[in-house]
Scaffold this motif. Sequence first.
Motif: not given
Length: 187
Positions: A89-114
């Motif tokens: 996963l780190r290598s995938l993110v590094a290839q994109a220079k840390g830039q991602v597109i986040v499409i939030e679907m939900d929140r889990d019981k820990y408050g994380r964005s799913v």
Amino acid sequence: MQKFLNALPLLAIAVLVWFHFHQPNSDKPKLAKPPSQTESRRCQVVEGSIYDGDTFRVRCDNQEQKIRLCGIDAPEAKQPLGIESRNYLRSLVAQAKGQVIVIEMDRDKYGRSVAEVLLESPSGEQSVQEEMLKAGMAYHYKQYSSNCHNRDVFDIAEEMGRSQQRGVWGFPNGGERPWDYRKQNQS
């Protein structure tokens, strides 16, 4: 009105060029477009925050949030391939220079964005979940993928990893699933 009529041929050319360059690549599964009420945001992955193969932190609009990848479950750090999954996963993110597109679907019981997360590459947008599954670095977590727009693509990607015996699929029966591991190792 005359200015509008003069600009019409240029507008038509622009539309044709846009459609030409936005045709999907036919040799890979096609990502579903999220419904219009789902917002996608460009974010930066926080350096050093990739905890495992399915969780990390991002900064969007000067706000930091924890992301849990929708529809996949990666091996835990103490499981076989847990560290390799995180590093992939780190290598995938590094290839994109840390830039991602986040499409939030939900929140889990820990408050994380799913969320479904896309990387931008020269060949177009690339699903992080799809790449993790094709590499055998995660499992399709079907129990929790009903809100994921690309759950059908995840099935195809996982089958590709399985058929090539990549990653976790190199173990008999695909090894121990992370959800089973967590259940057995609860404190």
